[in-house]
Enzyme design. Structure first.
Site, PDB file in Angstrom:
ATOM      1  CG  HIS A 315      -2.085   0.884   1.182  1.00  0.00           C
ATOM      2  ND1 HIS A 315      -2.250   1.832   0.205  1.00  0.00           N
ATOM      3  CD2 HIS A 315      -3.147   1.025   2.022  1.00  0.00           C
ATOM      4  CE1 HIS A 315      -3.373   2.500   0.447  1.00  0.00           C
ATOM      5  NE2 HIS A 315      -3.927   2.039   1.545  1.00  0.00           N
ATOM      6  CG  HIS A 354      -2.651   2.768  -9.292  1.00  0.00           C
ATOM      7  ND1 HIS A 354      -3.993   2.598  -9.078  1.00  0.00           N
ATOM      8  CD2 HIS A 354      -2.165   3.382  -8.186  1.00  0.00           C
ATOM      9  CE1 HIS A 354      -4.314   3.097  -7.897  1.00  0.00           C
ATOM     10  NE2 HIS A 354      -3.222   3.583  -7.325  1.00  0.00           N
ATOM     11  CG  ASP A 410       4.131   5.483  -3.966  1.00  0.00           C
ATOM     12  OD1 ASP A 410       3.930   6.477  -3.250  1.00  0.00           O
ATOM     13  OD2 ASP A 410       3.644   4.370  -3.741  1.00  0.00           O
TER      14      ASP A 410
HETATM   15  N1  ACO Z   1       6.852  -2.726 -13.882  1.00  0.00           N
HETATM   16  C1  ACO Z   1       6.827  -3.584 -14.922  1.00  0.00           C
HETATM   17  N2  ACO Z   1       5.731  -4.285 -15.281  1.00  0.00           N
HETATM   18  C2  ACO Z   1       4.635  -4.117 -14.552  1.00  0.00           C
HETATM   19  C3  ACO Z   1       4.585  -3.234 -13.463  1.00  0.00           C
HETATM   20  C4  ACO Z   1       5.751  -2.536 -13.144  1.00  0.00           C
HETATM   21  N3  ACO Z   1       5.786  -1.694 -12.109  1.00  0.00           N
HETATM   22  N4  ACO Z   1       3.359  -3.273 -12.915  1.00  0.00           N
HETATM   23  C5  ACO Z   1       2.651  -4.135 -13.630  1.00  0.00           C
HETATM   24  N5  ACO Z   1       3.419  -4.657 -14.614  1.00  0.00           N
HETATM   25  C6  ACO Z   1       3.007  -5.640 -15.608  1.00  0.00           C
HETATM   26  C7  ACO Z   1       2.855  -6.999 -14.923  1.00  0.00           C
HETATM   27  O1  ACO Z   1       4.073  -7.723 -14.954  1.00  0.00           O
HETATM   28  C8  ACO Z   1       1.773  -7.627 -15.720  1.00  0.00           C
HETATM   29  O2  ACO Z   1       2.337  -8.122 -16.911  1.00  0.00           O
HETATM   30  P1  ACO Z   1       1.803  -9.489 -17.555  1.00  0.00           P
HETATM   31  O3  ACO Z   1       0.403  -9.168 -18.011  1.00  0.00           O
HETATM   32  O4  ACO Z   1       2.745  -9.761 -18.675  1.00  0.00           O
HETATM   33  O5  ACO Z   1       1.845 -10.504 -16.477  1.00  0.00           O
HETATM   34  C9  ACO Z   1       0.859  -6.457 -16.092  1.00  0.00           C
HETATM   35  O6  ACO Z   1       1.700  -5.306 -16.058  1.00  0.00           O
HETATM   36  C10 ACO Z   1      -0.289  -6.267 -15.116  1.00  0.00           C
HETATM   37  O7  ACO Z   1       0.266  -6.248 -13.814  1.00  0.00           O
HETATM   38  P2  ACO Z   1      -0.524  -6.578 -12.485  1.00  0.00           P
HETATM   39  O8  ACO Z   1       0.444  -6.866 -11.398  1.00  0.00           O
HETATM   40  O9  ACO Z   1      -1.576  -7.584 -12.747  1.00  0.00           O
HETATM   41  O10 ACO Z   1      -1.196  -5.198 -12.206  1.00  0.00           O
HETATM   42  P3  ACO Z   1      -1.980  -4.853 -10.916  1.00  0.00           P
HETATM   43  O11 ACO Z   1      -2.937  -3.833 -11.323  1.00  0.00           O
HETATM   44  O12 ACO Z   1      -2.520  -6.031 -10.240  1.00  0.00           O
HETATM   45  O13 ACO Z   1      -0.830  -4.290  -9.946  1.00  0.00           O
HETATM   46  C11 ACO Z   1       0.637  -2.856  -8.821  1.00  0.00           C
HETATM   47  C12 ACO Z   1      -0.665  -2.978  -9.617  1.00  0.00           C
HETATM   48  C13 ACO Z   1       0.633  -3.845  -7.637  1.00  0.00           C
HETATM   49  C14 ACO Z   1       0.700  -1.446  -8.277  1.00  0.00           C
HETATM   50  C15 ACO Z   1       1.819  -3.148  -9.763  1.00  0.00           C
HETATM   51  O14 ACO Z   1       1.759  -2.305 -10.881  1.00  0.00           O
HETATM   52  C16 ACO Z   1       3.165  -2.983  -9.055  1.00  0.00           C
HETATM   53  O15 ACO Z   1       3.610  -3.914  -8.373  1.00  0.00           O
HETATM   54  N6  ACO Z   1       3.839  -1.803  -9.239  1.00  0.00           N
HETATM   55  C17 ACO Z   1       5.104  -1.542  -8.590  1.00  0.00           C
HETATM   56  C18 ACO Z   1       4.923  -1.168  -7.122  1.00  0.00           C
HETATM   57  C19 ACO Z   1       4.326   0.227  -6.941  1.00  0.00           C
HETATM   58  O16 ACO Z   1       4.737   1.187  -7.579  1.00  0.00           O
HETATM   59  N7  ACO Z   1       3.366   0.321  -6.022  1.00  0.00           N
HETATM   60  C20 ACO Z   1       2.711   1.623  -5.684  1.00  0.00           C
HETATM   61  C21 ACO Z   1       1.317   1.675  -6.221  1.00  0.00           C
HETATM   62  S1  ACO Z   1       0.638   3.281  -5.920  1.00  0.00           S
HETATM   63  C22 ACO Z   1       0.114   3.244  -4.375  1.00  0.00           C
HETATM   64  O17 ACO Z   1      -0.094   2.232  -3.767  1.00  0.00           O
HETATM   65  C23 ACO Z   1      -0.072   4.564  -3.654  1.00  0.00           C
END
Ligand code: ACO
Length: 477
Positions: A315, A354, A410
């Site tokens: 989060h 996100h 972030d």
């Molecule tokens: N870098 C590279 N690839 C990514 C990223 C990323 N940061 N985020 C998602 N993807 C890719 C995934 O690998 C996935 O690829 P695939 O379809 O080939 O498997 C696709 O995009 C979808 O990703 P999910 O994880 O299913 O997306 P979800 O919406 O569930 O996750 C999350 C969102 C958890 C924020 C994710 O993007 C992530 O881990 N980001 C990095 C951590 C981060 O920045 N968190 C802060 C969020 S903002 C907040 O909380 C205030």
């Protein structure tokens, strides 16, 4: 005493405003920002929706507080676009808007701002904090402790269950702080507030409060700011400071944390960062706060559970990972090589993607240029900012169109806080200082038509096991 702003300060503040308006223009050029009809109408309960694990997709409440349009990349508080609020409003005004539902007039805003400033004055809570091992606690845990101490002080809800002797020992607390002997011979507290600014800040002006809950929200909004700053001070081996009467909540946070008056530019950018983090739909911490409040527990406990939920790495906290990643990359010339390797290893890049936004997060659109502005006058941050810009262009070029991966809030907030000299371990507490306004507003709104949260789980375990006494169970496991 109110400090005069220089012409240079005014130019910088105007530039901040212009950068936000440009960011807005870019956002509106790229998409029409039309709301999603299925998420912006009133609901006829019971509602039918497709629910995923973790309640994903579930509709649990109606709200007038805020709307996140993840497809278009827009964020609205009470009907106002986040770009407009950041360009023109203050955190105090935005908090009033979230809590009370409308933008205050001049006199309401002045009263509210004064009340919050007085609510920041919490010497007893700060003194109590000193008696805990704050330096050994994760800052979010210390922040949660602080809200509990405020609850104890401000609600007296536990008085009926106090034992006689405990009452006495609590009453003696004022005398239990460390004393030193002055050269003149008299005993003095090592730790004391000058208390020259405020009287006892017990209640808000009656015309501002409509309920005990709202009064508690004010206590929390002001108090959490001082607690968060005190945690940073205590961890650094310093004593907490009292707020200054001429600084905003954002400015006072920075002052009480660092002991230095922030520049008007730093104060304004922190103010904008607080506006940006104030509310964001029914995210995990908001939901946690609402669930606790729905049992008719109190708002201090509700906010405490919001803080607990926000402390998890899924989060709050990705901004720390972003800063560490940018430090690991080193400089802009190493970005391509670093990113190719990260892609090969299928690593998620912190600060991108996100759960709700499948477009550029408007909060990142705002914080990006502001981080750039701070970096211009801070040569130690400039390389980190340039590295971030280069990495952004590479990630968006490879994943923007195909996977809708863009920078999130972030991505640039860590650079902003770092350029203000704030330690990484405190970043999530700043998020909490801001989000208290959203948690409070959502809780108060939900309590108007409260229904205790009670989803169910599908049971997939066995059903007709026969109980075997312990001495007859299979010893081989
Ligand atoms: N870098 C590279 N690839 C990514 C990223 C990323 N940061 N985020 C998602 N993807 C890719 C995934 O690998 C996935 O690829 P695939 O379809 O080939 O498997 C696709 O995009 C979808 O990703 P999910 O994880 O299913 O997306 P979800 O919406 O569930 O996750 C999350 C969102 C958890 C924020 C994710 O993007 C992530 O881990 N980001 C990095 C951590 C981060 O920045 N968190 C802060 C969020 S903002 C907040 O909380 C205030």
């Amino acid at each position: 005493m109110k400090q005069e702003r220089s012409a240079q300060d005014n130019r910088e503040l105007e530039r901040v405003r212009q950068l936000i308006l440009e960011a807005k223009e870019n956002a509106y050029r790229e998409t029409d920002m039309e709301p999603e009809p299925e998420l912006t109408h009133s609901v006829d309960w019971p509602v039918t929706c497709t629910v995923g694990p973790g309640l994903e997709g579930a509709i649990a409440a109606e709200t007038k507080i805020g709307y996140v349009n993840g497809t278009k990349g827009s964020l609205i508080y009470r009907g106002y676009d986040i770009f407009d609020l950041c360009a023109q409003s203050s955190f105090e005004e935005t908090s009033y808007l979230l809590l009370h539902g409308y933008l205050p007039n001049e006199s309401e805003l002045e009263k509210f701002t004064n009340v919050l400033r007085r609510k920041m004055f919490i010497p007893r809570t700060q003194r109590l904090l000193l008696s805990f091992p704050i330096e050994e606690m994760v800052p979010m845990s210390a922040l949660r402790l602080g809200t509990n101490l405020m609850r104890q002080k401000q609600t007296f809800r536990d008085k009926d269950t106090l034992l006689e002797e405990t009452k006495d020992s609590i009453a003696s607390d004022e005398d239990s702080i460390a004393m030193e002997t002055r050269p003149t011979g008299e005993k003095a507290s090592v730790y004391e507030f000058i208390k020259h600014i405020y009287d006892r800040p017990e209640t808000a002006s009656p015309d501002l409060i409509s309920s005990e809950e709202i009064e508690s929200c004010y206590n929390l909004l002001g108090g959490v700011t001082s607690v968060a700053a005190s945690i940073g001070r205590i961890r650094d081996g310093h004593l907490p400071l009292e707020p200054l009467p001429d600084l905003s909540l954002a400015g006072n946070y920075l002052y009480m944390l660092t002991g230095r008056r922030p520049t008007p530019l730093e104060e304004r950018i922190m103010d904008i960062s607080l506006i940006l983090h104030a509310d964001h739909g029914m995210n995990a911490s908001t939901f946690a706060a609402m669930v606790v409040a729905s049992t008719l527990s109190d708002i201090y406990f509700a906010v405490g559970s919001g803080i607990a939920a926000l402390s998890g790495p899924l989060h709050g906290g990705a901004n720390v990972q972003v800063v560490q990643m940018l430090e690991e990359i080193g400089d802009a010339s190493s970005v391509s090589q670093w990113y190719s390797k990260a892609t090969e290893e299928k690593r998620k890049v912190p600060g991108f993607g996100h759960r709700v936004y499948k477009a550029y997060d408007p909060r990142a659109r705002i914080l990006g240029p502001l981080a750039g502005m701070l970096a211009e006058s801070n040569s130690s941050i400039q390389p980190m900012y340039e590295t971030a810009k280069k990495l952004e262009s590479e990630v968006v070029a490879s994943l923007g169109a195909s996977k809708k991966i863009f920078p999130n809030v972030d991505y640039y907030s860590g650079i902003v806080y770092k350029s203000m000299g704030i330690a990484e371990h405190l970043y999530t507490t700043i998020f909490a200082v801001s989000r208290v306004s959203g948690w409070c507003a959502r809780v108060i709104e939900y309590l108007e038509h409260n229904r205790i949260f009670r989803p169910r789980a599908i049971y997939t375990g066995t059903l007709k096991e026969e109980y075997v006494p312990v001495d007859q169970r299979d010893t081989n496991g």
